[in-house]
Design an enzyme around this catalytic site. Structure first.
Site, short mmCIF file in Angstrom:
data_model
loop_
_atom_site.label_atom_id
_atom_site.label_comp_id
_atom_site.label_asym_id
_atom_site.label_seq_id
_atom_site.Cartn_x
_atom_site.Cartn_y
_atom_site.Cartn_z
N TYR A 103 -12.70 -0.68 -11.64
CA TYR A 103 -11.87 -1.90 -10.87
C TYR A 103 -12.82 -3.08 -10.76
O TYR A 103 -14.09 -2.72 -10.55
CB TYR A 103 -11.11 -1.10 -9.47
CG TYR A 103 -10.51 -0.41 -9.58
CD1 TYR A 103 -9.02 -0.75 -9.81
CD2 TYR A 103 -10.57 1.01 -9.14
CE1 TYR A 103 -8.23 0.68 -9.64
CE2 TYR A 103 -10.04 2.23 -9.32
CZ TYR A 103 -8.59 1.65 -9.51
OH TYR A 103 -7.73 2.74 -9.80
N ASP A 257 4.04 8.22 -8.93
CA ASP A 257 4.92 6.84 -9.13
C ASP A 257 5.90 7.16 -9.13
O ASP A 257 7.01 6.89 -8.69
CB ASP A 257 4.24 5.40 -9.29
CG ASP A 257 2.97 5.45 -8.48
OD1 ASP A 257 2.33 5.73 -7.48
OD2 ASP A 257 1.88 4.91 -8.91
N ASP A 293 2.11 1.77 -17.16
CA ASP A 293 2.90 2.47 -16.18
C ASP A 293 3.77 1.72 -15.47
O ASP A 293 4.91 2.34 -14.63
CB ASP A 293 1.55 1.68 -14.50
CG ASP A 293 0.68 1.88 -14.27
OD1 ASP A 293 -0.46 2.99 -14.81
OD2 ASP A 293 0.19 1.58 -13.32
#
Length: 318
Positions: A103, A257, A293
């Site tokens: 990150y 998710d 994603d």
């Protein structure tokens, strides 16, 4: 708006081949964030969704807003700032199930989100508020914003769906345990993974984890068990919903998710708890078969086809 969610979304730079990152020369740009994954997933399944955050006034921030809005998610409450950049992160993938992320999000635009910027009416008009444990870890102000949003949902009667989504690179364990358990106690639905549930409660089995969270105040607990599906309990009914077979695991990132999006979609359609959990399992199984994603998030037709056949991803015609 059926669902509102909020949190940091970043640009993901994914390598063009499965080798250690130092040997990668080419990258593909993606939009990645737990909350926007859920928002896009719900929008693709035909629901009205809003997402708010803070993005840097930079090319990455504009890219994220364009992509999320292009999927049909309302971004009218997204704020733009010149004070900090949009966060980015890199994915290192050695094999389909061996992934590391790096990150670059410290002091990012999203970490500057402030509780005074919350539009309470925007949250209050939603049927469901989806929130993760990532946002309160970004900064003290983001934590205040998170709890104010939870209070607004409670005040206006919106159901709260909470996914702990623990990111250990953002938390220390003691702080995470306190804050995330406080959030779970306020939630109508808590969706931890099995290891997250063990951390939050100190219990080992799905049944014991669920029981502990229910006694602490959660309305319903659904524990994600990966390929084994999910365990659910609301204190009145409890059970297991098996996972769907996945012939080719391509990218496990985003599976949780996807589950959340499918589960929330089931709730919005009025399904009972086991059916909503099964819908979540179906979406999760589809997502892991595609790299990225949001790229593998299915339409409602895709999900219904899998639920009707109940066999495998070969049934999904794309």
């Amino acid at each position: 708006m059926e669902v509102v969610t909020f949190g940091e979304t970043m640009v993901l730079l994914a390598p063009d081949r499965m080798v250690p990152l130092e040997y990668v020369n080419g990258f593909h740009k993606h939009v990645a964030g737990a909350e926007t994954n859920v928002a896009v997933g719900l929008a693709r399944m035909g629901h009205t969704v809003g997402w708010f955050s803070k993005l840097g006034n930079d090319p990455f921030g504009r890219y994220i807003r364009q992509v999320v809005r292009g999927h049909g998610v309302d971004t009218s409450e997204v704020r733009i700032t010149d004070e900090a950049p949009t966060g980015v992160f890199f994915k290192e993938q050695i094999s389909p199930d061996k992934i590391q992320v790096y990150y670059y999000r410290k002091q990012s635009a999203a970490s500057l989100m402030h509780e005074d910027e919350l539009n309470e009416a925007y949250v209050g008009k939603a049927r469901i508020l989806h929130v993760t444990g990532i946002t309160p870890a970004l900064s003290p102000e983001c934590r205040k914003l998170t709890f104010r949003a939870l209070e607004a949902a409670k005040k206006h009667g919106a159901a709260i769906v909470f996914d702990p989504n623990i990111r250990w690179k953002l938390w220390n364990r003691e702080e995470a345990c306190v804050v995330l358990n406080e959030m779970a106690a306020l939630a109508d639905y808590v969706l931890p993974g099995i290891e997250e549930g063990q951390f939050l409660t100190g219990c080992c089995t799905p049944a014991d984890i669920a029981d502990r969270l229910l006694k602490s105040g959660a309305g319903t607990v659904v524990i994600k068990l990966g390929a084994n599906g999910a365990y659910y309990s609301n204190g009145r009914i409890a059970g297991d919903e098996p996972g769907f077979p996945v012939k080719r695991l391509i990218d496990p990132m985003g599976a949780g998710d996807g589950f959340a999006a499918g589960f929330i979609s089931g709730l919005l359609q009025g399904e009972d708890l086991p059916s909503a959990v099964r819908r979540g399992n179906a979406v999760g199984s589809i997502v892991v078969g595609v790299s990225g994603d949001v790229e593998g998030l299915p339409t409602r037709k895709d999900v219904d086809l899998l639920l009707a056949g109940g066999s495998d991803l070969e049934d999904i015609i794309r």
